[in-house]
Design an enzyme around this catalytic site. Structure first.
Site, PDB file in Angstrom:
ATOM      1  N   ASP A   1       0.812  -1.227   0.000  1.00  0.00           N
ATOM      2  CA  ASP A   1       0.000   0.000   0.000  1.00  0.00           C
ATOM      3  C   ASP A   1       0.839   1.268   0.000  1.00  0.00           C
ATOM      4  OD1 ASP A   1      -2.172  -1.700   0.095  1.00  0.00           O
ATOM      5  OD2 ASP A   1      -2.283  -1.643   2.279  1.00  0.00           O
TER       6      ASP A   1
ATOM      7  N   LYS B   1       1.865   2.090  -5.106  1.00  0.00           N
ATOM      8  CA  LYS B   1       2.464   1.551  -6.336  1.00  0.00           C
ATOM      9  C   LYS B   1       1.557   1.769  -7.544  1.00  0.00           C
ATOM     10  CE  LYS B   1       2.509  -2.466  -4.318  1.00  0.00           C
ATOM     11  NZ  LYS B   1       2.104  -2.127  -2.940  1.00  0.00           N
TER      12      LYS B   1
ATOM     13  N   GLY C   1      -4.485  -4.456  -3.727  1.00  0.00           N
ATOM     14  CA  GLY C   1      -5.488  -3.440  -4.050  1.00  0.00           C
ATOM     15  C   GLY C   1      -4.741  -2.187  -4.454  1.00  0.00           C
ATOM     16  N   HIS C   2      -4.741  -1.871  -5.732  1.00  0.00           N
ATOM     17  CA  HIS C   2      -3.972  -0.739  -6.253  1.00  0.00           C
ATOM     18  C   HIS C   2      -4.940   0.352  -6.719  1.00  0.00           C
ATOM     19  CE1 HIS C   2      -0.297  -3.548  -7.122  1.00  0.00           C
ATOM     20  NE2 HIS C   2      -0.690  -3.564  -5.867  1.00  0.00           N
TER      21      HIS C   2
ATOM     22  N   GLN D   1       2.051  -6.140  -3.075  1.00  0.00           N
ATOM     23  CA  GLN D   1       2.520  -6.198  -1.682  1.00  0.00           C
ATOM     24  C   GLN D   1       3.804  -5.362  -1.529  1.00  0.00           C
ATOM     25  OE1 GLN D   1       1.571  -9.651  -3.132  1.00  0.00           O
ATOM     26  NE2 GLN D   1      -0.386  -8.778  -2.634  1.00  0.00           N
TER      27      GLN D   1
HETATM   28  P1  GDP Z   1      -0.766   0.236  -3.577  1.00  0.00           P
HETATM   29  O1  GDP Z   1      -1.342  -1.049  -3.093  1.00  0.00           O
HETATM   30  O2  GDP Z   1       0.705   0.333  -3.316  1.00  0.00           O
HETATM   31  O3  GDP Z   1      -1.101   0.523  -5.008  1.00  0.00           O
HETATM   32  O4  GDP Z   1      -1.439   1.378  -2.704  1.00  0.00           O
HETATM   33  P2  GDP Z   1      -3.010   1.495  -2.307  1.00  0.00           P
HETATM   34  O5  GDP Z   1      -3.759   1.950  -3.499  1.00  0.00           O
HETATM   35  O6  GDP Z   1      -3.484   0.270  -1.623  1.00  0.00           O
HETATM   36  O7  GDP Z   1      -2.925   2.613  -1.174  1.00  0.00           O
HETATM   37  C1  GDP Z   1      -2.427   3.869  -1.424  1.00  0.00           C
HETATM   38  C2  GDP Z   1      -3.510   4.899  -1.090  1.00  0.00           C
HETATM   39  O8  GDP Z   1      -2.946   6.175  -1.031  1.00  0.00           O
HETATM   40  C3  GDP Z   1      -4.589   4.992  -2.160  1.00  0.00           C
HETATM   41  O9  GDP Z   1      -5.801   5.343  -1.554  1.00  0.00           O
HETATM   42  C4  GDP Z   1      -4.098   6.113  -3.059  1.00  0.00           C
HETATM   43  O10 GDP Z   1      -5.145   6.779  -3.744  1.00  0.00           O
HETATM   44  C5  GDP Z   1      -3.475   7.033  -2.051  1.00  0.00           C
HETATM   45  N1  GDP Z   1      -2.328   7.819  -2.525  1.00  0.00           N
HETATM   46  C6  GDP Z   1      -1.311   7.436  -3.336  1.00  0.00           C
HETATM   47  N2  GDP Z   1      -0.379   8.421  -3.421  1.00  0.00           N
HETATM   48  C7  GDP Z   1      -0.827   9.433  -2.660  1.00  0.00           C
HETATM   49  C8  GDP Z   1      -0.290  10.720  -2.292  1.00  0.00           C
HETATM   50  O11 GDP Z   1       0.799  11.113  -2.695  1.00  0.00           O
HETATM   51  N3  GDP Z   1      -1.030  11.486  -1.441  1.00  0.00           N
HETATM   52  C9  GDP Z   1      -2.231  11.066  -0.951  1.00  0.00           C
HETATM   53  N4  GDP Z   1      -2.889  11.867  -0.129  1.00  0.00           N
HETATM   54  N5  GDP Z   1      -2.760   9.864  -1.257  1.00  0.00           N
HETATM   55  C10 GDP Z   1      -2.060   9.067  -2.082  1.00  0.00           C
HETATM   56  P1  IMO Z   2      -0.836  -4.267  -2.191  1.00  0.00           P
HETATM   57  O1  IMO Z   2      -0.383  -4.842  -3.513  1.00  0.00           O
HETATM   58  C1  IMO Z   2      -0.942  -4.573   2.134  1.00  0.00           C
HETATM   59  C2  IMO Z   2      -0.987  -8.597   3.844  1.00  0.00           C
HETATM   60  C3  IMO Z   2      -2.239  -9.006   4.590  1.00  0.00           C
HETATM   61  C4  IMO Z   2      -1.614  -9.908   5.646  1.00  0.00           C
HETATM   62  C5  IMO Z   2      -0.515 -10.623   4.878  1.00  0.00           C
HETATM   63  C6  IMO Z   2      -0.894 -12.001   4.359  1.00  0.00           C
HETATM   64  O2  IMO Z   2      -2.138  -3.580  -2.264  1.00  0.00           O
HETATM   65  O3  IMO Z   2       0.247  -3.465  -1.574  1.00  0.00           O
HETATM   66  P2  IMO Z   2      -2.432 -12.769   2.322  1.00  0.00           P
HETATM   67  O4  IMO Z   2      -3.895 -12.578   2.071  1.00  0.00           O
HETATM   68  O5  IMO Z   2      -1.551 -12.234   1.252  1.00  0.00           O
HETATM   69  O6  IMO Z   2      -2.089 -14.199   2.672  1.00  0.00           O
HETATM   70  O7  IMO Z   2      -2.132 -11.917   3.668  1.00  0.00           O
HETATM   71  O8  IMO Z   2      -0.200  -9.782   3.789  1.00  0.00           O
HETATM   72  N1  IMO Z   2      -1.207  -8.134   2.451  1.00  0.00           N
HETATM   73  C7  IMO Z   2      -1.148  -6.856   2.081  1.00  0.00           C
HETATM   74  N2  IMO Z   2      -0.979  -5.726   2.819  1.00  0.00           N
HETATM   75  N3  IMO Z   2      -1.033  -4.492   0.786  1.00  0.00           N
HETATM   76  C8  IMO Z   2      -1.169  -5.607   0.036  1.00  0.00           C
HETATM   77  O9  IMO Z   2      -1.114  -5.576  -1.308  1.00  0.00           O
HETATM   78  C9  IMO Z   2      -1.280  -6.861   0.686  1.00  0.00           C
HETATM   79  N4  IMO Z   2      -1.438  -8.124   0.267  1.00  0.00           N
HETATM   80  C10 IMO Z   2      -1.380  -8.898   1.355  1.00  0.00           C
HETATM   81  O10 IMO Z   2      -2.880  -7.900   5.152  1.00  0.00           O
HETATM   82  O11 IMO Z   2      -1.014  -9.137   6.646  1.00  0.00           O
HETATM   83 MG    MG Z   3      -2.849  -1.718  -1.802  1.00  0.00          MG
END
Ligand code: GDP
Ligand code: IMO
Ligand code: MG
Length: 431
Positions: free
Chosen positions: A14, A17, A41-42, A224
């Site tokens: 998270d 990416k 979840g991206h 991840q």
């Molecule tokens: P990922 O799994 O690495 O793709 O990240 P996620 O999408 O799960 O979580 C990142 C969260 O931060 C999402 O809700 C994005 O919309 C938000 N986000 C990403 N970059 C920025 C930033 O520079 N500032 C803010 N405020 N939110 C951001």
């Molecule tokens: P993105 O790509 C954050 C975490 C789960 C748990 C551990 C094992 O969005 O960054 P699993 O279901 O993979 O066996 O869970 O890994 N986890 C993540 N945490 N971002 C993710 O993906 C994750 N994918 C798995 O919360 O701690």
């Molecule tokens: Mg994510």
């Protein structure tokens, strides 16, 4: 000259990416997801419109970009089809922009049932806090060499036999060890055979495609983060796949020598979903402010993310493991309101007071350390809308410069908001 870029997470996932992959697809012809599954979840924001992707690579919204799900990804056909149909509803021509490797392992309903049943049995104290998507059990089947691949479906009789055998194995466990409901064979089989009809036209041998396109611009999109890696993460509180650089090659068949640039995505503070060690975790008001200002709720499970200060000891380890060439700092705007900002630069062992500046891989040591912080004055103004590094407040620049100096790695991109546009590009990775 063409470039092949890897974008991966340096913390516990998270990091943002998805946003960065989408941003850099302005110059890419291909985006490849090479490990993980729909535990990811991206999130992408384009002109305020939010899209969350779980299995589909983050290049899907761009015309002219082909998205590849390669062999290292585990796929729930059901989840994939739902994701495709949701995007089609938004007028994204997914079938023209997506291909899937026939070698992908299937995540089946019994994997999901096992994931959930095991977590429940472990109870709060011992659970991992998985996403409940069946990812762990699916990778276990891969290693146990009983997994079913997408390509196996084409030999229907053999596929049905193996499915039956696997289901009996899991139903026995679900019933006798976990006191859970068993699953019905025929309905699982029927659903797979029905779903595959819609996907057939986009199933290919992705290793051959990747070999042929190495002279294009390709982005490899990690899921991840480094410390959720099955080998290098905070085991056993990890996911079931390798999330670090090696997975690009095993998970796609692409050649290591053909990668030119590895971008490590670093959130300007730390978060973690689920259980496991987190040295800089905050349990106070500051942690709550990070949670609320950063909207730190999981993109896949909507769980609250744990929050804490940036840990540069951990980031430095991620840089070594992945041979990261440059960093992208995300969510810098979330620090706008802080009076002071801390960065962890070493740990103190609680057992004997010794100070260490490397990230321990031993979970027992990790349990007994406390962070040592360097304190920075906050810039206390909004940085939203700034496009040029030199226009950032001096204190913000000092924070970034310190990260570069400590890690000996340049910061090439800074993200200051969720939207594609809210980004400062210091050095364009494609140039
Ligand atoms: P990922 O799994 O690495 O793709 O990240 P996620 O999408 O799960 O979580 C990142 C969260 O931060 C999402 O809700 C994005 O919309 C938000 N986000 C990403 N970059 C920025 C930033 O520079 N500032 C803010 N405020 N939110 C951001
Ligand atoms: P993105 O790509 C954050 C975490 C789960 C748990 C551990 C094992 O969005 O960054 P699993 O279901 O993979 O066996 O869970 O890994 N986890 C993540 N945490 N971002 C993710 O993906 C994750 N994918 C798995 O919360 O701690
Ligand atoms: Mg994510």
């Amino acid at each position: 000259m063409n470039k092949n870029i890897v974008i991966l997470g340096t913390q516990w996932g998270d990091e943002g990416k998805g946003k960065i992959v989408d941003l850099l697809t302005d110059n890419a012809q291909y985006v490849v997801r090479y490990q993980g599954g729909n535990n990811a979840g991206h999130t992408l924001f384009i002109n305020g419109k939010k899209t969350i992707l779980h299995l589909i690579p983050s290049g899907i919204l761009r015309k002219g970009v082909m998205n590849i799900i390669s062999n290292g990804v585990v796929i729930s056909l059901d989840a994939l089809l739902k994701e495709i149909n949701n995007l089609i509803k938004e007028d994204i021509p997914v079938y023209e922009r997506l291909v899937i490797s026939s070698a992908c392992i299937l995540v089946l309903p019994y994997h999901i049932a096992m994931d959930i049943a095991r977590e429940k049995m472990q109870g709060k104290k011992n659970a991992i806090g998985t996403t409940g998507k069946g990812i762990g059990p699916a990778y276990e089947d891969k290693v146990a060499r009983r997994a079913l691949r997408i390509s196996d479906i084409s030999d229907e009789i053999n596929f049905a036999d193996r499915l039956k055998e696997n289901l009996e194995y899991y139903n026995f466990q679900l019933k006798n060890f976990y006191n859970s409901n068993t699953l019905d064979y025929q309905s699982i089989l029927d659903k797979i055979l029905f779903t595959i009809q819609s996907l057939k036209k986009i199933i290919i041998d992705s290793s051959i495609l990747l070999k042929n396109i190495k002279n294009s611009n390709i982005i490899f999109e990690g899921a991840q983060g480094t410390f959720l890696d099955i080998d290098h993460g905070t085991y056993p509180y990890v996911t079931a796949s390798n999330t670090t650089i090696g997975a690009v090659f095993t998970g796609s068949g692409f050649a290591p020598n053909d990668i030119n640039y590895i971008l490590g995505v670093v959130k300007a503070y730390s978060t973690r979903v689920g259980f496991g060690p987190f040295p800089t975790e905050l349990f106070n008001k500051t942690g709550e402010v990070l949670l609320l200002n950063g909207n730190e709720f999981g993109s896949t499970t909507n769980r609250k993310r744990r929050t804490g200060w940036l840990d540069l000891v951990l980031i430095r380890r991620a840089i070594q493991i992945n041979s990261i060439s440059s960093l992208c700092i995300t969510k810098l705007d979330i620090l706008d309101s802080f009076e002071e900002i801390k960065i962890c630069i070493a740990y103190r062992l609680l057992t004997n007071g010794e100070i260490i500046d490397t990230f321990p891989s031993d979970s027992n040591i990790l349990k007994n350390i406390e962070p040592i912080y360097k304190i920075f004055p906050g810039w206390k103004q909004s940085i939203l809308g700034i496009k040029d590094f030199s226009k950032l407040p001096k204190k913000t620049r000092s924070y970034i410069k310190y990260i570069e100096e400590f890690t000996h790695t340049p910061v090439d991109i800074i993200s200051i908001g969720p939207d594609r546009e809210d980004t400062i590009i210091i050095r364009n990775p494609w140039v």
